[in-house]
Design a protein around this motif. Sequence first.
Motif, PDB file in Angstrom:
ATOM      1  N   LYS A 156      17.893  -6.632   5.283  1.00 37.95           N
ATOM      2  CA  LYS A 156      16.747  -5.726   5.382  1.00 37.95           C
ATOM      3  C   LYS A 156      16.537  -5.245   6.812  1.00 37.95           C
ATOM      4  CE  LYS A 156      14.228  -7.671   1.426  1.00 37.95           C
ATOM      5  NZ  LYS A 156      12.988  -8.338   0.980  1.00 37.95           N
ATOM      6  N   ARG A 157      16.779  -6.115   7.777  1.00 42.27           N
ATOM      7  CA  ARG A 157      16.533  -5.729   9.168  1.00 42.27           C
ATOM      8  C   ARG A 157      17.608  -4.772   9.677  1.00 42.27           C
ATOM      9  NH1 ARG A 157      14.589 -10.363  13.136  1.00 42.27           N
ATOM     10  NH2 ARG A 157      14.421  -8.485  14.428  1.00 42.27           N
ATOM     11  N   LEU A 158      18.850  -4.961   9.245  1.00 43.04           N
ATOM     12  CA  LEU A 158      19.886  -3.991   9.633  1.00 43.04           C
ATOM     13  C   LEU A 158      19.603  -2.635   8.993  1.00 43.04           C
ATOM     14  CD1 LEU A 158      23.205  -6.062   9.441  1.00 43.04           C
ATOM     15  CD2 LEU A 158      21.995  -5.302  11.493  1.00 43.04           C
ATOM     16  N   LYS A 206      17.481   5.455  12.968  1.00 38.25           N
ATOM     17  CA  LYS A 206      18.426   6.502  13.396  1.00 38.25           C
ATOM     18  C   LYS A 206      18.614   7.544  12.296  1.00 38.25           C
ATOM     19  CE  LYS A 206      21.493   3.252  14.318  1.00 38.25           C
ATOM     20  NZ  LYS A 206      22.711   2.546  14.784  1.00 38.25           N
ATOM     21  N   ASP A 207      17.696   7.519  11.319  1.00 40.33           N
ATOM     22  CA  ASP A 207      17.743   8.457  10.184  1.00 40.33           C
ATOM     23  C   ASP A 207      19.020   8.304   9.363  1.00 40.33           C
ATOM     24  OD1 ASP A 207      15.249   9.603  10.778  1.00 40.33           O
ATOM     25  OD2 ASP A 207      16.156  10.953  12.243  1.00 40.33           O
ATOM     26  N   ILE A 208      19.531   7.086   9.293  1.00 35.86           N
ATOM     27  CA  ILE A 208      20.690   6.776   8.464  1.00 35.86           C
ATOM     28  C   ILE A 208      20.215   5.965   7.260  1.00 35.86           C
ATOM     29  CG2 ILE A 208      22.917   5.606   8.334  1.00 35.86           C
ATOM     30  CD1 ILE A 208      22.916   8.070  10.120  1.00 35.86           C
ATOM     31  N   VAL A 209      20.513   6.459   6.075  1.00 36.22           N
ATOM     32  CA  VAL A 209      20.091   5.771   4.850  1.00 36.22           C
ATOM     33  C   VAL A 209      21.155   4.759   4.440  1.00 36.22           C
ATOM     34  CG1 VAL A 209      19.503   6.029   2.413  1.00 36.22           C
ATOM     35  CG2 VAL A 209      18.771   7.761   4.070  1.00 36.22           C
ATOM     36  N   VAL A 210      20.782   3.491   4.422  1.00 40.22           N
ATOM     37  CA  VAL A 210      21.660   2.420   3.947  1.00 40.22           C
ATOM     38  C   VAL A 210      20.995   1.800   2.726  1.00 40.22           C
ATOM     39  CG1 VAL A 210      22.788   0.230   4.493  1.00 40.22           C
ATOM     40  CG2 VAL A 210      22.536   1.977   6.276  1.00 40.22           C
ATOM     41  N   MET A 222      24.208 -14.739   4.255  1.00 35.28           N
ATOM     42  CA  MET A 222      24.705 -13.681   5.127  1.00 35.28           C
ATOM     43  C   MET A 222      23.561 -12.911   5.765  1.00 35.28           C
ATOM     44  SD  MET A 222      27.405 -10.615   4.315  1.00 35.28           S
ATOM     45  CE  MET A 222      26.585 -10.048   2.838  1.00 35.28           C
ATOM     46  N   SER A 223      22.512 -12.604   4.975  1.00 36.63           N
ATOM     47  CA  SER A 223      21.416 -11.801   5.496  1.00 36.63           C
ATOM     48  C   SER A 223      20.731 -12.471   6.670  1.00 36.63           C
ATOM     49  CB  SER A 223      20.410 -11.503   4.386  1.00 36.63           C
ATOM     50  OG  SER A 223      20.983 -10.665   3.414  1.00 36.63           O
ATOM     51  N   GLN A 224      20.575 -13.806   6.629  1.00 38.34           N
ATOM     52  CA  GLN A 224      19.892 -14.513   7.709  1.00 38.34           C
ATOM     53  C   GLN A 224      20.600 -14.297   9.039  1.00 38.34           C
ATOM     54  OE1 GLN A 224      19.538 -18.758   7.193  1.00 38.34           O
ATOM     55  NE2 GLN A 224      18.903 -19.077   9.299  1.00 38.34           N
ATOM     56  N   PHE A 225      21.917 -14.394   9.030  1.00 42.32           N
ATOM     57  CA  PHE A 225      22.698 -14.200  10.248  1.00 42.32           C
ATOM     58  C   PHE A 225      22.472 -12.808  10.810  1.00 42.32           C
ATOM     59  CE2 PHE A 225      26.830 -12.407  11.760  1.00 42.32           C
ATOM     60  CZ  PHE A 225      26.810 -12.974  13.015  1.00 42.32           C
ATOM     61  N   TYR A 226      22.613 -11.795   9.972  1.00 42.65           N
ATOM     62  CA  TYR A 226      22.484 -10.428  10.456  1.00 42.65           C
ATOM     63  C   TYR A 226      21.041 -10.069  10.781  1.00 42.65           C
ATOM     64  CZ  TYR A 226      27.379  -9.675   9.493  1.00 42.65           C
ATOM     65  OH  TYR A 226      28.741  -9.765   9.521  1.00 42.65           O
ATOM     66  N   ASN A 227      20.086 -10.658  10.085  1.00 41.73           N
ATOM     67  CA  ASN A 227      18.691 -10.427  10.430  1.00 41.73           C
ATOM     68  C   ASN A 227      18.388 -10.926  11.842  1.00 41.73           C
ATOM     69  OD1 ASN A 227      18.004  -9.203   8.010  1.00 41.73           O
ATOM     70  ND2 ASN A 227      17.309 -11.095   7.048  1.00 41.73           N
ATOM     71  N   CYS A 228      19.027 -12.038  12.225  1.00 43.55           N
ATOM     72  CA  CYS A 228      18.789 -12.626  13.545  1.00 43.55           C
ATOM     73  C   CYS A 228      19.305 -11.733  14.677  1.00 43.55           C
ATOM     74  CB  CYS A 228      19.451 -14.004  13.643  1.00 43.55           C
ATOM     75  SG  CYS A 228      18.629 -15.304  12.692  1.00 43.55           S
ATOM     76  N   ILE A 229      20.365 -10.985  14.413  1.00 41.79           N
ATOM     77  CA  ILE A 229      20.973 -10.191  15.484  1.00 41.79           C
ATOM     78  C   ILE A 229      20.715  -8.688  15.331  1.00 41.79           C
ATOM     79  CG2 ILE A 229      22.800 -11.901  15.796  1.00 41.79           C
ATOM     80  CD1 ILE A 229      24.730  -9.927  14.424  1.00 41.79           C
ATOM     81  N   ALA A 230      19.884  -8.316  14.370  1.00 37.41           N
ATOM     82  CA  ALA A 230      19.727  -6.898  14.023  1.00 37.41           C
ATOM     83  C   ALA A 230      19.343  -6.028  15.217  1.00 37.41           C
ATOM     84  CB  ALA A 230      18.699  -6.752  12.902  1.00 37.41           C
ATOM     85  N   GLU A 231      18.363  -6.481  16.000  1.00 35.26           N
ATOM     86  CA  GLU A 231      17.882  -5.652  17.099  1.00 35.26           C
ATOM     87  C   GLU A 231      18.928  -5.477  18.198  1.00 35.26           C
ATOM     88  OE1 GLU A 231      14.160  -6.994  18.560  1.00 35.26           O
ATOM     89  OE2 GLU A 231      13.102  -6.700  16.660  1.00 35.26           O
ATOM     90  N   LYS A 232      19.859  -6.407  18.297  1.00 34.93           N
ATOM     91  CA  LYS A 232      20.897  -6.329  19.329  1.00 34.93           C
ATOM     92  C   LYS A 232      22.252  -5.891  18.762  1.00 34.93           C
ATOM     93  CE  LYS A 232      18.531  -7.910  22.923  1.00 34.93           C
ATOM     94  NZ  LYS A 232      18.952  -9.068  23.738  1.00 34.93           N
ATOM     95  N   TYR A 233      22.290  -5.592  17.471  1.00 35.17           N
ATOM     96  CA  TYR A 233      23.570  -5.346  16.798  1.00 35.17           C
ATOM     97  C   TYR A 233      24.384  -4.256  17.476  1.00 35.17           C
ATOM     98  CZ  TYR A 233      26.940  -4.748  13.022  1.00 35.17           C
ATOM     99  OH  TYR A 233      28.120  -4.674  12.300  1.00 35.17           O
ATOM    100  N   ASP A 234      23.749  -3.150  17.851  1.00 35.46           N
ATOM    101  CA  ASP A 234      24.491  -2.020  18.421  1.00 35.46           C
ATOM    102  C   ASP A 234      25.061  -2.343  19.797  1.00 35.46           C
ATOM    103  OD1 ASP A 234      24.011  -0.589  16.153  1.00 35.46           O
ATOM    104  OD2 ASP A 234      22.432   0.668  17.015  1.00 35.46           O
ATOM    105  N   PHE A 235      24.453  -3.297  20.500  1.00 41.75           N
ATOM    106  CA  PHE A 235      24.993  -3.723  21.791  1.00 41.75           C
ATOM    107  C   PHE A 235      26.152  -4.708  21.607  1.00 41.75           C
ATOM    108  CE2 PHE A 235      20.363  -3.044  22.792  1.00 41.75           C
ATOM    109  CZ  PHE A 235      20.548  -1.821  23.417  1.00 41.75           C
ATOM    110  N   ILE A 236      26.121  -5.438  20.494  1.00 41.37           N
ATOM    111  CA  ILE A 236      27.179  -6.416  20.213  1.00 41.37           C
ATOM    112  C   ILE A 236      28.406  -5.741  19.617  1.00 41.37           C
ATOM    113  CG2 ILE A 236      27.772  -8.503  18.908  1.00 41.37           C
ATOM    114  CD1 ILE A 236      24.778  -9.193  18.865  1.00 41.37           C
ATOM    115  N   PHE A 237      28.173  -4.842  18.658  1.00 44.87           N
ATOM    116  CA  PHE A 237      29.271  -4.216  17.913  1.00 44.87           C
ATOM    117  C   PHE A 237      29.163  -2.684  17.943  1.00 44.87           C
ATOM    118  CE2 PHE A 237      28.353  -8.263  15.521  1.00 44.87           C
ATOM    119  CZ  PHE A 237      29.482  -8.957  15.947  1.00 44.87           C
TER     120      PHE A 237
END
Length: 231
Positions: free
Chosen positions: A63-65, A72-76, A1-16
């Motif tokens: 890790k990238r998400l 954005k100063d959000i702790v995950v 799962m992490s690999q998929f989300y790591n690949c799109i992390a920088e564009k995540y907010d534009f996608i979702f």
Amino acid sequence: MSQFYNCIAEKYDFIFPLSPTHQTFFASELCGKTVLDVGAATGNLTAHLLSQGYEVTAIDLSKRLIAEAAKKDIVVQPLNMLDIDQLAVFNNIVCIGNTLPHLDSKTSVQLFLQKAYGQLTQGGKLVLQLVNFQKYFAQQQGDYLGNLPLIANDKVKFERFYYLNKEGKIRFKTILDDTIENEELLQPIFADELIQWLTQIGFQTINLYGNFKKDSFDPNASMALIIVAEK
């Protein structure tokens, strides 16, 4: 799962992005003051709920998400969703963004649901959102189950396709900006299974929706399956 989300992390907010419809939905559904955001990604929902006065604990494994959220100063917190019993109890547990099918088996899905029940206060709510896989299985042609709607704007292009493998898992193929290809396995989960499991675990009230506008769920037509289960 992490690999998929790591690949799109920088564009995540534009996608979702988090839409006003999401905000209205959660304003009408959440109870109490504490929320566990499971699969919090870049923290958009967490940030919104914090702004509304909720006390939010956010977890994810990418890790990238998590790094994008930190910008954005959000702790995950880096925590597996199957380890939520290590945390406190909550009034609400939210697991959206089709996070649940990334678990490796139906046994793991049931384990998460059981642990979520245990981490909810009495009267607390579990909110789940995933793809309505029944719609895709109904239109199966060979191993091809279909594609999700294209996400395209001036910032990103994101293509998504479903294929069924011989083990009954879904091969989830994605193409980002015509260049970055990725493939993940998903565990298909159906509405009737979730209702059965949630009922057996002890949830008292279970409501199904076909989207965040709260339209009725249609197993043959709805793109999404949203469940709100009350303990």
